[in-house]
Write an enzyme that holds these catalytic residues in place. Structure first.
Site, PDB file in Angstrom:
ATOM      1  N   ASP A  36       0.844  -1.198   0.000  1.00 60.79           N
ATOM      2  CA  ASP A  36       0.000   0.000   0.000  1.00 60.79           C
ATOM      3  C   ASP A  36       0.880   1.248   0.000  1.00 60.79           C
ATOM      4  O   ASP A  36       1.878   1.306   0.711  1.00 60.79           O
ATOM      5  CB  ASP A  36      -0.905   0.003   1.229  1.00 60.79           C
ATOM      6  CG  ASP A  36      -2.000   1.049   1.108  1.00 60.79           C
ATOM      7  OD1 ASP A  36      -2.645   1.113   0.041  1.00 60.79           O
ATOM      8  OD2 ASP A  36      -2.202   1.815   2.066  1.00 60.79           O
ATOM      9  N   HIS A  39      -3.915  14.221   0.662  1.00 54.83           N
ATOM     10  CA  HIS A  39      -4.037  13.350   1.839  1.00 54.83           C
ATOM     11  C   HIS A  39      -2.795  13.480   2.721  1.00 54.83           C
ATOM     12  O   HIS A  39      -2.904  13.662   3.942  1.00 54.83           O
ATOM     13  CB  HIS A  39      -4.231  11.899   1.394  1.00 54.83           C
ATOM     14  CG  HIS A  39      -4.176  10.904   2.525  1.00 54.83           C
ATOM     15  ND1 HIS A  39      -5.180  10.792   3.456  1.00 54.83           N
ATOM     16  CD2 HIS A  39      -3.222   9.998   2.872  1.00 54.83           C
ATOM     17  CE1 HIS A  39      -4.847   9.839   4.330  1.00 54.83           C
ATOM     18  NE2 HIS A  39      -3.675   9.348   3.997  1.00 54.83           N
ATOM     19  N   GLU A  86      -9.920   4.158   3.976  1.00 54.48           N
ATOM     20  CA  GLU A  86      -9.112   4.922   3.039  1.00 54.48           C
ATOM     21  C   GLU A  86      -9.624   4.602   1.647  1.00 54.48           C
ATOM     22  O   GLU A  86      -9.649   3.442   1.231  1.00 54.48           O
ATOM     23  CB  GLU A  86      -7.620   4.589   3.188  1.00 54.48           C
ATOM     24  CG  GLU A  86      -7.076   5.093   4.512  1.00 54.48           C
ATOM     25  CD  GLU A  86      -5.551   5.107   4.609  1.00 54.48           C
ATOM     26  OE1 GLU A  86      -4.895   4.306   3.904  1.00 54.48           O
ATOM     27  OE2 GLU A  86      -5.031   5.932   5.386  1.00 54.48           O
ATOM     28  N   GLU A 122      -9.203   4.215  -1.984  1.00 57.63           N
ATOM     29  CA  GLU A 122      -8.032   4.000  -2.846  1.00 57.63           C
ATOM     30  C   GLU A 122      -8.438   3.239  -4.108  1.00 57.63           C
ATOM     31  O   GLU A 122      -9.517   2.649  -4.185  1.00 57.63           O
ATOM     32  CB  GLU A 122      -6.958   3.169  -2.105  1.00 57.63           C
ATOM     33  CG  GLU A 122      -6.517   3.782  -0.779  1.00 57.63           C
ATOM     34  CD  GLU A 122      -5.264   3.142  -0.198  1.00 57.63           C
ATOM     35  OE1 GLU A 122      -4.495   2.503  -0.950  1.00 57.63           O
ATOM     36  OE2 GLU A 122      -5.051   3.297   1.025  1.00 57.63           O
ATOM     37  N   ASP A 161      -8.718   0.605   2.242  1.00 59.81           N
ATOM     38  CA  ASP A 161      -7.653   0.233   3.183  1.00 59.81           C
ATOM     39  C   ASP A 161      -8.123   0.635   4.585  1.00 59.81           C
ATOM     40  O   ASP A 161      -7.755   1.672   5.108  1.00 59.81           O
ATOM     41  CB  ASP A 161      -6.367   0.971   2.772  1.00 59.81           C
ATOM     42  CG  ASP A 161      -5.219   0.722   3.731  1.00 59.81           C
ATOM     43  OD1 ASP A 161      -5.207  -0.342   4.370  1.00 59.81           O
ATOM     44  OD2 ASP A 161      -4.337   1.593   3.844  1.00 59.81           O
ATOM     45  N   ARG A 181      -6.993   4.230  13.403  1.00 55.11           N
ATOM     46  CA  ARG A 181      -6.131   5.405  13.585  1.00 55.11           C
ATOM     47  C   ARG A 181      -5.474   5.470  14.959  1.00 55.11           C
ATOM     48  O   ARG A 181      -4.352   5.957  15.084  1.00 55.11           O
ATOM     49  CB  ARG A 181      -6.954   6.687  13.364  1.00 55.11           C
ATOM     50  CG  ARG A 181      -7.566   6.807  11.991  1.00 55.11           C
ATOM     51  CD  ARG A 181      -6.520   6.791  10.906  1.00 55.11           C
ATOM     52  NE  ARG A 181      -7.143   6.930   9.587  1.00 55.11           N
ATOM     53  CZ  ARG A 181      -6.501   6.722   8.449  1.00 55.11           C
ATOM     54  NH1 ARG A 181      -5.222   6.350   8.444  1.00 55.11           N
ATOM     55  NH2 ARG A 181      -7.130   6.880   7.289  1.00 55.11           N
ATOM     56  N   GLN A 230      -2.712   2.934  14.919  1.00 57.69           N
ATOM     57  CA  GLN A 230      -1.675   3.452  14.011  1.00 57.69           C
ATOM     58  C   GLN A 230      -0.813   4.524  14.696  1.00 57.69           C
ATOM     59  O   GLN A 230       0.414   4.514  14.597  1.00 57.69           O
ATOM     60  CB  GLN A 230      -2.356   4.038  12.770  1.00 57.69           C
ATOM     61  CG  GLN A 230      -1.407   4.501  11.668  1.00 57.69           C
ATOM     62  CD  GLN A 230      -2.165   5.012  10.442  1.00 57.69           C
ATOM     63  OE1 GLN A 230      -3.402   4.958  10.384  1.00 57.69           O
ATOM     64  NE2 GLN A 230      -1.446   5.511   9.461  1.00 57.69           N
ATOM     65  N   TYR A 238       3.174   3.425  14.774  1.00 63.27           N
ATOM     66  CA  TYR A 238       3.716   3.613  13.422  1.00 63.27           C
ATOM     67  C   TYR A 238       5.168   4.046  13.340  1.00 63.27           C
ATOM     68  O   TYR A 238       5.799   3.904  12.290  1.00 63.27           O
ATOM     69  CB  TYR A 238       2.825   4.553  12.611  1.00 63.27           C
ATOM     70  CG  TYR A 238       3.123   6.042  12.711  1.00 63.27           C
ATOM     71  CD1 TYR A 238       3.753   6.703  11.642  1.00 63.27           C
ATOM     72  CD2 TYR A 238       2.744   6.777  13.810  1.00 63.27           C
ATOM     73  CE1 TYR A 238       3.992   8.063  11.713  1.00 63.27           C
ATOM     74  CE2 TYR A 238       2.976   8.133  13.877  1.00 63.27           C
ATOM     75  CZ  TYR A 238       3.603   8.774  12.828  1.00 63.27           C
ATOM     76  OH  TYR A 238       3.838  10.112  12.893  1.00 63.27           O
ATOM     77  N   LYS A 296      -3.440  -1.609   9.972  1.00 67.95           N
ATOM     78  CA  LYS A 296      -3.893  -1.816   8.599  1.00 67.95           C
ATOM     79  C   LYS A 296      -4.039  -3.292   8.258  1.00 67.95           C
ATOM     80  O   LYS A 296      -4.601  -3.633   7.229  1.00 67.95           O
ATOM     81  CB  LYS A 296      -2.865  -1.222   7.620  1.00 67.95           C
ATOM     82  CG  LYS A 296      -2.478   0.219   7.898  1.00 67.95           C
ATOM     83  CD  LYS A 296      -3.433   1.171   7.239  1.00 67.95           C
ATOM     84  CE  LYS A 296      -2.901   2.590   7.287  1.00 67.95           C
ATOM     85  NZ  LYS A 296      -3.718   3.478   6.460  1.00 67.95           N
ATOM     86  N   THR A 334      -8.584  -5.371   4.267  1.00 69.32           N
ATOM     87  CA  THR A 334      -8.589  -4.497   3.091  1.00 69.32           C
ATOM     88  C   THR A 334      -9.686  -5.041   2.196  1.00 69.32           C
ATOM     89  O   THR A 334      -9.713  -6.236   1.910  1.00 69.32           O
ATOM     90  CB  THR A 334      -7.235  -4.572   2.348  1.00 69.32           C
ATOM     91  OG1 THR A 334      -6.187  -4.237   3.256  1.00 69.32           O
ATOM     92  CG2 THR A 334      -7.210  -3.626   1.155  1.00 69.32           C
ATOM     93  N   GLU A 384      -9.535  12.825   7.764  1.00 73.50           N
ATOM     94  CA  GLU A 384      -9.455  14.147   7.143  1.00 73.50           C
ATOM     95  C   GLU A 384     -10.808  14.856   7.177  1.00 73.50           C
ATOM     96  O   GLU A 384     -10.879  16.058   7.442  1.00 73.50           O
ATOM     97  CB  GLU A 384      -8.995  14.012   5.693  1.00 73.50           C
ATOM     98  CG  GLU A 384      -7.593  13.473   5.532  1.00 73.50           C
ATOM     99  CD  GLU A 384      -7.352  13.036   4.095  1.00 73.50           C
ATOM    100  OE1 GLU A 384      -6.929  13.865   3.282  1.00 73.50           O
ATOM    101  OE2 GLU A 384      -7.620  11.854   3.786  1.00 73.50           O
TER     102      GLU A 384
HETATM  103 MN    MN Z   1      -3.684   3.223   2.647  1.00 71.26          MN
END
Ligand code: MN
Length: 417
Positions: free
Chosen positions: A125, A132, A198, A200, A232, A236, A239, A243, A252, A256, A362
């Site tokens: 990914d 973004h 997400e 995508e 995805d 959060r 993450q 991360y 993640k 998916t 976002e």
């Molecule tokens: Mn992603």
């Protein structure tokens, strides 16, 4: 290119996702039948396994369609992909001499269950949407440091998990994980509280590269078989704690989702679009010889349990800073071998406007600005029972190349430990 007419009447309308121009590849079953390869045409599915058995379609690999995945066809290469598409157009075109024979092998899409269209080899990914990256970076590090110093030079990515890539319609269990509140001394373990999507696109790799051997951007584009919508799913809060320094891991890895129909690169050819102007010259190996993005309108809806769906974002794939071909070139540049059936996620697709943001992180600015849905509920992140849907279509003159939908409903976390 205008609408190509088919003798399947439902394929000739301006609002069908699956006109003759599209012909996307999926895996379907009806009733107790074994899942097998099918092609969408209007509101019907052409049973490829039966077409092959009836001698209407022949391939070098016998029985390649009587399988619950398209990998055997994908591996045969671009010449076979083109010949197959040409034969399907011949069989399904208005006035085709084969109409009576082919008609017996159509199944109503409404009766079908869709399955994963291909076996995912490996999943990578990326993080290739500048709007973004700016939004997320601004939230986490402030506007001055929003873009990492490498961002305008490298399509940043991480190696994901193929084991949890699932087809649209599969329920998603809220992940458990380790998180740490900013004011807490120690982390805690439990259900994710900031569950997100997400928006995508996924690119499916159709060929193999040798370990140790880089490929050009043109070679990379030639290797791509087709595209799907890709969600995805992202935790959060997990993450944010895990991360650094190696990137997302459990945040993640739990799921998916992809749309069930692979839209081929050939179907998307009239919709090629260039990446936006470069803010810094790319190193030579990453420069595109031509347009390798696509003009695909995208949309996200959210529906609380038992309630109508609200559209929460609209954007376009042509806003990405890097194309899938550039990502694939970068991926192979070290000598990393790529295999037919590998899946590449574009990164979250957001535009410059608030209504164009492809994640709740976002849209609600980290949960600080909750959204009000059309049905009156407010949401900062996804709650149990919510259904998230991605939609996408390239819009032609009097027709569209649709991707179908990529849907997932959130189920409560498993009680653990
Ligand atoms: Mn992603």
């Amino acid at each position: 290119m205008p609408l190509m007419k088919s003798w399947v009447a439902s394929a000739n309308t301006a609002d069908t996702s699956f006109p003759l121009n599209n012909l996307p590849y999926g895996v379907f079953s009806v009733g107790d039948n074994e899942p097998r390869c099918g092609v969408a045409i209007g509101d019907m599915i052409l049973d490829m396994s039966r077409c092959e058995a009836a001698g209407l379609i022949t391939l070098d690999a016998d029985g390649a369609f009587d399988l619950p995945f398209w990998n055997d066809v994908i591996e045969l290469g671009a010449d076979v992909w083109a010949a197959l598409r040409a034969r399907l157009i011949e069989l399904l075109s208005e006035g085709s001499a084969h109409e009576a024979d082919v008609k017996e092998h159509l199944a109503p899409m409404a009766d079908a269950t869709m399955h994963m269209p291909f076996l995912v080899g490996e999943f990578t990914d990326f993080y290739a949407g500048k709007h973004h990256a700016m939004n997320v970076g601004t939230m986490f590090r402030g506007p001055e440091n929003a873009l990492p110093p490498n961002w305008l030079h490298i399509p940043i990515g991480y190696n994901g998990r193929a084991s949890t890539v699932v087809v649209s319609g599969t329920d998603i269990t809220r992940p458990n994980g380790q998180t740490k509140a900013p004011d807490a001394d120690i982390p805690s373990f439990g259900p994710c509280k900031r569950l997100d999507i997400e928006l995508e696109m996924g690119a499916i790799i159709g060929g193999t590269t040798q370990m140790g051997q880089p490929i050009s951007v043109q070679e990379a584009d030639d290797l791509i078989f087709g595209y799907v919508l890709l969600n995805d799913w992202s935790a959060r809060d997990i993450q944010a704690w895990e991360y650094q320094p190696l990137g997302p891991f459990q945040a993640k890895a739990f799921a998916t989702s992809i749309s069930p129909w692979i839209v081929t690169k050939d179907a998307l050819e009239p919709f090629r679009a260039s990446t936006p102007a470069r803010e810094k010259d790319l190193l030579l190996y990453l420069r595109e010889p031509g347009p390798m993005l696509y003009d695909i309108d995208l949309e996200v809806t959210m529906a609380p349990a038992g309630k109508a769906a609200s559209t929460i974002a609209r954007t376009n794939y042509n806003l990405m800073y890097y194309s899938a071909a550039q990502q694939l070139t970068h991926h192979a540049s070290s000598g990393c071998a790529m295999t037919a059936g590998d899946l590449i996620g574009s990164g979250t697709i957001s535009g410059p406007e608030k209504s164009e943001r492809g994640s709740l992180l976002e849209l609600t600015w980290g949960g600080k600005e909750p959204m009000t849905l059309d049905t009156g509920e407010t949401r900062s992140f996804i709650e149990d029972g919510d259904t998230m849907t991605l939609k996408g279509a390239a819009k032609g003159d009097g027709y569209q190349i649709g991707f179908g939908t990529c849907v997932g409903t959130i189920k409560p976390a498993v009680k653990f430990p």
